[in-house]
Design an enzyme around this catalytic site. Structure first.
Site, short mmCIF file in Angstrom:
data_model
loop_
_atom_site.label_atom_id
_atom_site.label_comp_id
_atom_site.label_asym_id
_atom_site.label_seq_id
_atom_site.Cartn_x
_atom_site.Cartn_y
_atom_site.Cartn_z
CB CYS A 40 -11.42 -1.75 22.46
SG CYS A 40 -12.10 -0.21 22.78
CG HIS A 50 -1.09 -1.48 6.56
ND1 HIS A 50 -0.11 -1.22 5.58
CD2 HIS A 50 -1.96 -0.56 6.26
CE1 HIS A 50 -0.32 -0.12 4.78
NE2 HIS A 50 -1.82 0.29 5.06
CD GLU A 51 -4.18 -2.43 0.91
OE1 GLU A 51 -4.34 -1.38 1.38
OE2 GLU A 51 -3.83 -3.53 -0.14
CB CYS A 77 -0.90 0.58 1.08
SG CYS A 77 -1.70 1.73 1.50
CG HIS A 78 0.95 5.92 -1.59
ND1 HIS A 78 0.93 6.70 0.10
CD2 HIS A 78 2.02 6.41 -2.20
CE1 HIS A 78 2.56 7.82 -1.01
NE2 HIS A 78 2.10 7.41 -1.75
CB THR A 79 -0.18 3.78 3.85
OG1 THR A 79 -1.36 4.18 4.00
CG2 THR A 79 0.77 4.33 5.74
CB CYS A 112 -5.03 -0.73 4.20
SG CYS A 112 -5.24 1.10 4.13
CB CYS A 163 -10.73 1.85 18.60
SG CYS A 163 -10.47 0.79 19.62
CB CYS A 209 -13.32 2.74 23.82
SG CYS A 209 -12.97 2.66 22.56
NE ARG A 267 -3.75 -1.31 -2.17
CZ ARG A 267 -4.02 -0.69 -2.47
NH1 ARG A 267 -2.99 0.06 -3.27
NH2 ARG A 267 -3.77 0.38 -0.88
CB CYS A 321 -15.42 0.18 20.32
SG CYS A 321 -14.19 0.22 19.70
NE ARG A 350 -8.70 7.52 17.06
CZ ARG A 350 -9.16 8.54 18.15
NH1 ARG A 350 -8.59 9.47 17.68
NH2 ARG A 350 -10.25 8.58 19.07
#
Length: 380
Positions: free
Chosen positions: A100, A70-71, A48-50, A178, A114, A103, A373, A106, A118
């Protein structure tokens, strides 16, 4: 229980030792999960670009050595104490933000931000004890956004795992962790265009095309793509984009161009670039009385949004969104079902595929603007 439960697992991981330098394939030790943690065997991951942004460390405090990613899609290998809703063998998607379920956010039907889980790009350790679960010969290797999927095994907080239909192909649905869900949800959950609406999408990268896909699913009659690269239009047609506007082709502001094209403005707009000028244009191009603009892109920290207050008084609405307003554990399984039911098309987002051993090619594809992707096959 898994035969490896409670033991350290040694496996391959693509480690970023320095900012902007090629990832290095290393053998890492992955510790067992602690309380409220899950160890996952990653089968497919995607770039991903992130990942690229933080790997390059642009405007960020470098945190290296680190395992990005993270994907992804994988299978639960073992669970820590306190985990009751996942078991070994479950199919899961790790997500960079969490739920979670305790909270105020959530428990709210209106928020997915969250308090506990977060996204935190500066934290390279687990919440439980402030330590990493990755080491190389005793040296800690930092986590990334709580997922670190560029490793054959990873440890994730249970709140950042979406349990999904085991029949769903992980090499396709892994991209829902994502950007694709962010763009899709920005349209479906936040902009909420009615059937027959006109929608403008600013930025035709993967997130913007996912927003266009959301407009297509909503039954929009006109989807206007806005991008500085006219070569993207043909690809965008696959995602439902019906018209294209390149701001560089016009002397007047693009919001005025769109207003003229649509008899006063579009019903909805979704901005997916992070450019402050695109954000302003996306807001000012919606119709007075009922127009809604949704901001998705992340601006530079010093940017400021400037528009005349009359635009609000004339009943234009401006909204923002985080991860498309999806709660990871509660909502992402249903997005997977949209794909399984052939409502949502994911294959057209996947432009490349490489074995894990060639993960750096995925970075090259993205840096050269060649991919939406790229799927990375683990164990290959």
């Amino acid at each position: 229980m898994s035969s490896t439960a409670g033991q350290v697992i040694r496996c391959k991981a693509a480690v970023a030792w320095e900012a902007g330098k090629p990832l290095v394939m290393e053998e890492v030790e992955v510790a067992p999960p602690q309380a409220m943690e899950v160890r996952v065997k990653i089968l497919f991951t995607a770039l991903c670009h992130t990942d690229v942004y933080f790997w390059e460390a642009k405007g960020q405090t470098p945190l290296f050595p680190r395992i990005f990613g993270h994907e992804a899609g994988g299978i639960v290998e073992s669970v820590g104490t306190g985990v009751t809703d996942l078991k070994p063998g479950d199919h899961v998607l790790p997500v960079f933000t969490g739920e979670c379920k305790e909270c105020r956010h959530c428990k709210s039907e209106e928020s997915n931000m969250c308090d506990l889980l977060r996204i935190n790009t500066d934290r390279g350790v687990m919440l439980n004890d402030g330590k990493s679960r990755f080491t190389i010969k005793g040296q800690p290797i930092y986590h990334f956004v709580g997922t670190s999927t560029f490793s054959e095994y990873t440890v994730v907080h249970v709140g950042c795992l979406a349990k999904i239909n085991p029949a769903a192909p992980l090499d396709k649905v892994c991209i829902l962790s994502c950007g694709i869900s962010t763009g899709l949800g920005a349209t479906l959950n936040v902009a909420k265009p009615k059937k027959g609406s006109t929608v403008a999408i600013f930025g035709l990268g993967a997130v913007g095309l996912a927003a266009a896909e959301g407009a297509r699913l909503s039954g929009a009659s006109r989807i206007i793509g806005v991008d500085l690269n006219s070569n993207k239009f043909n690809e965008a047609k696959k995602f439902g984009v019906t018209e294209f506007v390149n701001p560089k082709d016009h002397k007047k502001p693009v919001q005025e161009v769109i207003a003229e094209m649509t008899n006063g403005g579009v019903d909805r707009s979704v901005e997916c670039t992070g450019s402050i000028n695109a954000m302003i244009s996306a807001f000012e191009c919606v119709h007075d009385g009922w127009g809604v603009a949704v901001l998705v892109g992340v601006p530079n920290k010093d940017d400021s949004f400037k528009t005349h207050p009359v635009n609000f008084l004339n009943e234009r609405t401006l909204k923002g969104t985080f991860f498309g307003n999806y709660k990871p554990r509660s909502d992402i399984p249903a997005v997977v079902e949209k794909y399984m039911n052939k409502e949502l098309e994911l294959e057209k987002f996947i432009t490349h595929e490489v074995p894990f051993s060639e993960i750096n090619k995925a970075f090259d594809y993205m840096l050269n603007g060649e991919s939406l992707r790229c799927i990375i096959r683990m164990g290959a």
